[in-house]
Each structure stands twice: as C-alpha cells, then as structure tokens.
Design an enzyme around this catalytic site. Structure first.
Site, PDB file in Angstrom:
ATOM      1  CB  SER A  97      -1.332   0.103   1.545  1.00  0.00           C
ATOM      2  OG  SER A  97      -0.636  -0.365   1.910  1.00  0.00           O
TER       3      SER A  97
ATOM      4  CG  ASN B 186      -4.703  -3.871  13.113  1.00  0.00           C
ATOM      5  OD1 ASN B 186      -3.722  -4.307  11.723  1.00  0.00           O
ATOM      6  ND2 ASN B 186      -5.264  -5.522  13.463  1.00  0.00           N
TER       7      ASN B 186
ATOM      8  CD  GLU C  17     -17.974  20.540 -21.740  1.00  0.00           C
ATOM      9  OE1 GLU C  17     -18.582  19.559 -22.150  1.00  0.00           O
ATOM     10  OE2 GLU C  17     -17.221  20.940 -21.934  1.00  0.00           O
TER      11      GLU C  17
ATOM     12  CE  LYS D  73      -4.821   3.793   4.396  1.00  0.00           C
ATOM     13  NZ  LYS D  73      -5.167   1.861   4.573  1.00  0.00           N
TER      14      LYS D  73
ATOM     15  CD  GLN E 268      -2.921  -2.422   1.960  1.00  0.00           C
ATOM     16  OE1 GLN E 268      -2.784  -3.150   3.287  1.00  0.00           O
ATOM     17  NE2 GLN E 268      -2.823  -3.103   0.578  1.00  0.00           N
TER      18      GLN E 268
ATOM     19  CE1 TYR F  14      -6.548  -3.120   8.887  1.00  0.00           C
ATOM     20  CE2 TYR F  14      -5.314  -5.869   8.803  1.00  0.00           C
ATOM     21  CZ  TYR F  14      -5.574  -4.594   8.154  1.00  0.00           C
ATOM     22  OH  TYR F  14      -4.628  -3.414   7.062  1.00  0.00           O
TER      23      TYR F  14
ATOM     24  CE  LYS G 123     -18.721  24.829 -29.591  1.00  0.00           C
ATOM     25  NZ  LYS G 123     -18.384  22.952 -29.807  1.00  0.00           N
TER      26      LYS G 123
ATOM     27  CB  SER H 187     -13.451  23.809 -31.427  1.00  0.00           C
ATOM     28  OG  SER H 187     -13.609  23.054 -32.412  1.00  0.00           O
TER      29      SER H 187
ATOM     30  CB  THR I 225     -40.506  24.306 -11.241  1.00  0.00           C
ATOM     31  OG1 THR I 225     -41.435  24.584 -11.855  1.00  0.00           O
ATOM     32  CG2 THR I 225     -39.897  25.430 -10.260  1.00  0.00           C
ATOM     33  CG  HIS I 226     -40.925  20.525 -13.740  1.00  0.00           C
ATOM     34  ND1 HIS I 226     -41.716  19.446 -13.212  1.00  0.00           N
ATOM     35  CD2 HIS I 226     -41.703  21.205 -13.217  1.00  0.00           C
ATOM     36  CE1 HIS I 226     -42.026  19.030 -12.465  1.00  0.00           C
ATOM     37  NE2 HIS I 226     -42.166  20.255 -11.404  1.00  0.00           N
TER      38      HIS I 226
HETATM   39  N1  ARG Z   1      -0.555  -1.727   4.985  1.00  0.00           N
HETATM   40  C1  ARG Z   1      -2.275  -2.556   6.182  1.00  0.00           C
HETATM   41  C2  ARG Z   1      -3.036  -1.376   5.789  1.00  0.00           C
HETATM   42  O1  ARG Z   1      -3.243  -0.480   5.435  1.00  0.00           O
HETATM   43  C3  ARG Z   1      -1.482  -2.315   7.649  1.00  0.00           C
HETATM   44  C4  ARG Z   1      -2.199  -2.855   8.290  1.00  0.00           C
HETATM   45  C5  ARG Z   1      -1.860  -3.843   8.218  1.00  0.00           C
HETATM   46  N2  ARG Z   1      -2.120  -4.921   9.474  1.00  0.00           N
HETATM   47  C6  ARG Z   1      -2.528  -6.553   9.669  1.00  0.00           C
HETATM   48  N3  ARG Z   1      -2.641  -7.012  10.406  1.00  0.00           N
HETATM   49  N4  ARG Z   1      -1.858  -6.685   9.176  1.00  0.00           N
HETATM   50  O2  ARG Z   1      -4.283  -1.856   6.717  1.00  0.00           O
END
Ligand code: ARG
Length: 459
Positions: free
Chosen positions: A25, A112, A292, A327, A324, A319, A285, A279, A157-158
C-alpha cells in the site's frame, strides 16, 4: 523470496514477490507519512512517561523520526514493496538507524490502531482544508450579490420558466447548500476526532499505557472506548466520503446550470475565458470544459462512496486486510473535490451576467402569471378559480403571441367580467418581484436581508 518485519519466527519461508506487489500500500499510503511520524512521536513520549522506554530512548526516537520525516519530504527514501506500507517503511528506517532502541517503538501498538490513527489525523486536516475552500466559494457567491442585485432572472421548475427572481436569490441558494455541507463536515469531524491509538491489534494491551496522554498530544477530543471497534472502524471514512459526494453533487448541479446558461440558447452568463477551451476546427467555439469536468468528476466521487460502502460490507470484527483498500478512494474523493472547489471559486468570481440578453426575454414565458393569480386571490377570488382564470388568459395571450400585459380591456372582460385594465398594475417581472412578501422569497428587501445575514456569517 524476502522477509518483512511483520513476519515473525513462525514463518518458514519468505514472502512471494507476487504477494508483495499485490499487497503493498506504500504506493498510496506514503501520503500518511507526516501523520504516522506525529502519531509515533506521541506514542513514544507516552511510552517514556509510563517507563516502558527511557527518557533517553524517547529522545533518540523523536530526533530520528524527525530526521526520517525530512528524508521522506526531500524524496530521499526509497519505497520498497517488501516493506508494504508507510508504517513499516518508517519503522524499518528507525531500526536501521537506532537498532534495539528503534525496535521498542512498536511496544503496545499494532498497525491496526496505528493506521486508524494516521487516517483520522489526515482526514481531520483534509476536512479543514475543504471547509476553508467552501467558505471561499460561499464568499465568491455572496461577493457577487451586490453587483447583480438589480438583475432579474427567470426561476425554473422542470426547466420551464416559472417565476421571476433576483440573481442574488440564485447565488444565495448555492450558499445555503454549501452551508449544509459545511455543517455535515463539522459533524463528521467530531467523530473523526477520536483517538484509537492504544487499542493495539484488537483487544488492548497488558502493558500500562496512558491512552489519554497520546490522545491529548494529538489533539483528539476523545479516546475510543472499544478496542475491537477501533480496529475495524472506518465509519468516519465512509461518512466523510458521503459528505464529499454531496459537495460534488452540488458542484455538478451548479456546473450543469452554468453550462446551460452559457449557451447561445440561454445566453445568461459569460464564463471567464481562462477557464474555457477552444476547438481546433470551429474557430467560434468557447467551451466550458472546467464546468463539464466538474460535472464529470463528480462521478468519481460518487463511485468512491460506493466503493467504500461495499468494501466494509460484511466484514467480521475486527481488522481485515480489505480495509487497506479504503485509502485510494478516500484520497481521490478529497483530491477531486478540492480541485473542483479551487476552480469553482474564480469561475464564480469572474463570470459576468449577460444583462441585456436576459432582460430582453423576461416578457417571455409568462413569469408574471402567478403574480396575477395572487392579485386575484387578494381581491377575494378562490385560489382554484383564479388559477383557472389566469390559465385562460395565458392561453389567449399565447395565441396572440403577446405578454399578459398586452391583453386588451375587452379581452380581459371577455375572460371574466370582474377583470379590467387595473390588473395590469401587477404585471411585469419587476412588479412580480416587488410583490413577494414571504420570508425566504425573492422580494428585494428580503434578499438584501439575506445578503446581509451571509456577509456577517462569513466574516
Ligand atoms: N497496510 C495495512 C493497511 O493499510 C497495514 C495494517 C496491517 N495490519 C495487519 N494486521 N496486517 O491496512
């Protein structure tokens, strides 16, 4: 095959390279490095106060972590998939530098609770950035109100012409929407601002830690009560992603409106050329690409919310590695919304209303029909009857291709014997706007009060 710091003596083999590439990650969570270092310093300080490490060890750890922060900032740290994530990169570097002292940092901590804490710190800052941008956007709309106070626009409206309103009434409608978004963000922030550090893997720890101390140092308002919950909790990411989706929807609706308004067909607004494109084949244009793309990028933000909702669906406590995956969509929602807001602000500030074009067509679409109906109601006619009668008058005017005010006395009398030329006194968009009375309406005095209200709120 290689070995990562998270693999204990239990492993009889190194990890497969394919797992390392699949499971890493670091390519995205490197963005958490400052939060990770901040969290680690707070954790180490607490460990030393609790005599789990010595004061000298803490000082070495703090100093070295700050140096590592500089290395990452300057792009000197090489990211390696076998170290998986930012947390292990930083800890490994610490151990490389400090040996056994570095090996003590992870006392009474798991990745965690560490990840949960880092993400909370990151989201808290990001919420504050978005809030600042929302304020700027609100100010941009309020800033236009004075200059546009005398412009009457059709409300739809509409997407059919409905009733006349003042341009600032439109601007403040957007200010209200962003005010609700800000209040939703503030509400989320309270739940983001809770410290999970010290929950360890899922059950807490038998070591004598002080969770309040780390929470205080990191500026968290509360300490999370349940360690299993902490380890599994991504509610705060999901609800923030929802608020970002809501903001993206508001931006998208506004973008759509101004795209329409900038067409030859509407010709209500001129967008700043710095935010439009041309354009290669049609020299006339001027395309509203920024708007957009603002409309288009909202799709990603909505998709990210969906991804996050599905990601945590059905996960058992506590967990799970699935988490992971939270993100990339979370970062993307913030990045996208921030980028859209940064461009929306100058567009709102710099666009100009096409006053003549707007004014020249205000007698089209019978925007004053409701004003006439309400006039008849004031004179004692039941609403349903007045509604029917004005509908008949609009039909007559449509046939003659004239505005209501051009109907002759004779035509008025023919529609209803109680009507005469005096009803013309309430017709026309200016009079219709003046006639509004209710709180929240487009009456010029009410609108000025609202402009004043927002000026004060946003000071
Ligand atoms: N790279 C993991 C994450 O972002 C870290 C947590 C890992 N924990 C574990 N018990 N393997 O979630």
């Amino acid at each position: 095959m290689s070995s990562s710091p998270s693999r204990s003596g239990v492993f009889k083999a190194g990890s497969d390279k394919r797992l390392e590439a699949f499971g890493q990650s670091i390519s995205f969570d490197h963005r958490l490095y400052q939060q990770d270092i901040r969290g680690s310093i707070a954790h180490a300080r607490m460990l030393s106060k609790q005599n789990l490490i010595t004061a000298d060890e803490f000082q070495q750890i703090e100093k070295t972590l700050r140096e590592i922060e500089g290395e990452i900032q300057r792009g000197e740290m090489e990211f390696r998939f076998e170290l998986e994530d930012i947390h292990m990169h930083i800890e490994s570097r610490l151990i490389e530098r400090l040996g056994d002292v570095g090996r003590k940092l992870h006392t009474a901590r798991s990745r965690n609770d560490q990840v949960n804490t880092d993400v909370r710190l990151w989201v808290r800052d990001a919420i504050d950035r978005v809030d600042k941008l929302l304020v700027q956007l609100q100010k941009a709309f309020v800033g236009r109100c004075e200059q546009d106070i005398d412009v009457i626009l059709p409300a739809y409206t509409h997407l059919q012409r409905a009733q006349p309103v003042l341009a600032p009434h439109y601007w403040l409608a957007y200010v209200e929407k962003y005010a609700r978004d800000r209040s939703r963000l503030a509400d989320c922030r309270r739940r983001v601002n809770v410290c999970g550090l010290g929950a360890a893997a899922c059950a807490g720890t038998s070591l004598p830690i002080d969770r309040k101390a780390t929470a205080d140092e990191l500026g968290f308002e509360n300490v999370a009560r349940n360690s299993i919950d902490v380890s599994s909790d991504r509610d705060f990411v999901l609800e923030t992603a929802f608020v970002l989706a809501m903001i993206a929807e508001h931006l998208s609706g506004w973008a759509e409106e101004w795209i329409l308004w900038s067409t030859v067909e509407f010709n209500f607004i001129k967008l700043p050329h710095a935010f439009c494109t041309g354009s290669s084949i049609m020299p006339q244009k001027v395309n509203p690409d920024t708007l957009e793309l603002t409309r288009g990028k909202s799709a990603r933000v909505l998709g990210n919310l969906q991804t996050l909702m599905v990601l945590v669906k059905g996960l058992p406590l506590a967990y799970n590695r699935d988490l992971q995956e939270d993100k990339p969509p979370m970062f993307d929602s913030f990045d996208t919304v921030e980028a859209c807001l940064e461009l929306a602000i100058p567009i709102v500030e710099q666009s100009t209303l096409q006053r003549d074009s707007i004014a020249s067509r205000l007698d089209q679409g019978y925007l004053d029909a409701t004003a006439l109906m309400e006039h008849l109601i004031r004179r004692g006619m039941p609403q349903r009857s007045a509604h029917h009668l004005v509908g008949t008058l609009v039909g007559m005017a449509q046939e003659a291709k004239i505005p209501l005010s051009d109907l002759t006395d004779e035509q008025l009398r023919k529609a209803d014997p109680s009507l005469d030329g005096s009803v013309r006194g309430v017709l026309g968009v200016e009079k219709a706007v003046q006639a509004y009375q209710s709180f929240g309406s487009s009456n010029p005095d009410r609108v000025r009060e609202q402009v004043q209200y927002w000026r004060q709120q946003l000071q």
